[in-house]
Design a protein around this motif. Structure first.
Motif, PDB file in Angstrom:
ATOM      1  N   LEU A  33       0.824  -1.202   0.000  1.00  0.00           N
ATOM      2  CA  LEU A  33       0.000   0.000   0.000  1.00  0.00           C
ATOM      3  C   LEU A  33       0.858   1.252   0.000  1.00  0.00           C
ATOM      4  O   LEU A  33       1.943   1.282   0.562  1.00  0.00           O
ATOM      5  N   ARG A  34       0.342   2.292  -0.649  1.00  0.00           N
ATOM      6  CA  ARG A  34       0.974   3.599  -0.680  1.00  0.00           C
ATOM      7  C   ARG A  34      -0.065   4.636  -0.277  1.00  0.00           C
ATOM      8  O   ARG A  34      -1.227   4.520  -0.620  1.00  0.00           O
ATOM      9  N   ARG A  35       0.401   5.663   0.434  1.00  0.00           N
ATOM     10  CA  ARG A  35      -0.485   6.753   0.826  1.00  0.00           C
ATOM     11  C   ARG A  35      -0.399   7.814  -0.256  1.00  0.00           C
ATOM     12  O   ARG A  35       0.659   8.409  -0.468  1.00  0.00           O
ATOM     13  N   VAL A  36      -1.494   8.052  -0.976  1.00  0.00           N
ATOM     14  CA  VAL A  36      -1.472   8.977  -2.108  1.00  0.00           C
ATOM     15  C   VAL A  36      -2.613   9.984  -1.988  1.00  0.00           C
ATOM     16  O   VAL A  36      -3.611   9.742  -1.307  1.00  0.00           O
ATOM     17  N   LYS A  37      -2.436  11.108  -2.656  1.00  0.00           N
ATOM     18  CA  LYS A  37      -3.507  12.089  -2.763  1.00  0.00           C
ATOM     19  C   LYS A  37      -4.317  11.740  -4.001  1.00  0.00           C
ATOM     20  O   LYS A  37      -3.766  11.587  -5.088  1.00  0.00           O
ATOM     21  N   ALA A  38      -5.630  11.621  -3.833  1.00  0.00           N
ATOM     22  CA  ALA A  38      -6.510  11.244  -4.928  1.00  0.00           C
ATOM     23  C   ALA A  38      -7.774  12.076  -4.866  1.00  0.00           C
ATOM     24  O   ALA A  38      -8.132  12.626  -3.822  1.00  0.00           O
ATOM     25  N   VAL A  39      -8.466  12.157  -6.003  1.00  0.00           N
ATOM     26  CA  VAL A  39      -9.726  12.875  -6.064  1.00  0.00           C
ATOM     27  C   VAL A  39     -10.846  11.907  -5.686  1.00  0.00           C
ATOM     28  O   VAL A  39     -11.063  10.897  -6.355  1.00  0.00           O
ATOM     29  N   VAL A  40     -11.529  12.190  -4.560  1.00  0.00           N
ATOM     30  CA  VAL A  40     -12.632  11.360  -4.080  1.00  0.00           C
ATOM     31  C   VAL A  40     -13.853  12.258  -3.933  1.00  0.00           C
ATOM     32  O   VAL A  40     -13.847  13.196  -3.142  1.00  0.00           O
ATOM     33  N   ASP A  41     -14.899  11.982  -4.692  1.00  0.00           N
ATOM     34  CA  ASP A  41     -16.129  12.781  -4.683  1.00  0.00           C
ATOM     35  C   ASP A  41     -15.863  14.255  -4.959  1.00  0.00           C
ATOM     36  O   ASP A  41     -16.443  15.144  -4.329  1.00  0.00           O
ATOM     37  N   GLY A  42     -14.937  14.532  -5.871  1.00  0.00           N
ATOM     38  CA  GLY A  42     -14.631  15.907  -6.247  1.00  0.00           C
ATOM     39  C   GLY A  42     -13.680  16.626  -5.322  1.00  0.00           C
ATOM     40  O   GLY A  42     -13.330  17.777  -5.568  1.00  0.00           O
ATOM     41  N   LYS A  43     -13.232  16.001  -4.238  1.00  0.00           N
ATOM     42  CA  LYS A  43     -12.312  16.610  -3.285  1.00  0.00           C
ATOM     43  C   LYS A  43     -11.001  15.838  -3.274  1.00  0.00           C
ATOM     44  O   LYS A  43     -10.980  14.631  -3.487  1.00  0.00           O
ATOM     45  N   VAL A  44      -9.908  16.539  -2.986  1.00  0.00           N
ATOM     46  CA  VAL A  44      -8.599  15.890  -2.882  1.00  0.00           C
ATOM     47  C   VAL A  44      -8.445  15.357  -1.465  1.00  0.00           C
ATOM     48  O   VAL A  44      -8.551  16.094  -0.497  1.00  0.00           O
ATOM     49  N   GLN A  45      -8.234  14.038  -1.347  1.00  0.00           N
ATOM     50  CA  GLN A  45      -8.045  13.393  -0.053  1.00  0.00           C
ATOM     51  C   GLN A  45      -6.820  12.502  -0.100  1.00  0.00           C
ATOM     52  O   GLN A  45      -6.428  12.017  -1.160  1.00  0.00           O
ATOM     53  N   THR A  46      -6.218  12.276   1.062  1.00  0.00           N
ATOM     54  CA  THR A  46      -5.107  11.336   1.177  1.00  0.00           C
ATOM     55  C   THR A  46      -5.672   9.990   1.606  1.00  0.00           C
ATOM     56  O   THR A  46      -6.318   9.896   2.647  1.00  0.00           O
ATOM     57  N   ILE A  47      -5.434   8.966   0.784  1.00  0.00           N
ATOM     58  CA  ILE A  47      -5.989   7.639   1.047  1.00  0.00           C
ATOM     59  C   ILE A  47      -4.903   6.584   0.870  1.00  0.00           C
ATOM     60  O   ILE A  47      -3.878   6.829   0.244  1.00  0.00           O
ATOM     61  N   TRP A  48      -5.143   5.404   1.451  1.00  0.00           N
ATOM     62  CA  TRP A  48      -4.265   4.251   1.254  1.00  0.00           C
ATOM     63  C   TRP A  48      -4.720   3.525  -0.005  1.00  0.00           C
ATOM     64  O   TRP A  48      -5.881   3.160  -0.141  1.00  0.00           O
ATOM     65  N   VAL A  49      -3.786   3.293  -0.941  1.00  0.00           N
ATOM     66  CA  VAL A  49      -4.109   2.642  -2.209  1.00  0.00           C
ATOM     67  C   VAL A  49      -3.053   1.591  -2.502  1.00  0.00           C
ATOM     68  O   VAL A  49      -1.862   1.817  -2.294  1.00  0.00           O
TER      69      VAL A  49
END
Length: 71
Positions: A33-49
């Protein structure tokens, strides 16, 4: 919160280390897993991917002012 992929749902699994004499010892398999910034529901969030989700293009990354005609 446990480390789990927000896209694929991958998380830690358990199994056995099997020796030559077939003795078994418990072990765990952790996803890459990597912690990345992604667009979730139109907002930028940091998530584990998981890296598999990143490589297959399942994650929408934010663009910070980059345009196609900037060349």
């Amino acid at each position: 919160m446990a480390r789990q992929c927000a896209i694929t749902g991958k998380k830690k699994k358990s199994g056995n280390i099997v020796t030559f004499s077939h003795r078994k010892i418990k072990r765990s398999f952790k996803p890459n897993l990597r912690r990345v910034k992604a667009v979730v529901d139109g907002k930028v969030q940091t998530i584990w991917v998981s890296t598999k989700a990143l490589k297959s293009g399942l994650v929408e990354r934010p663009s910070y002012g980059k345009t196609a005609d900037a060349e």
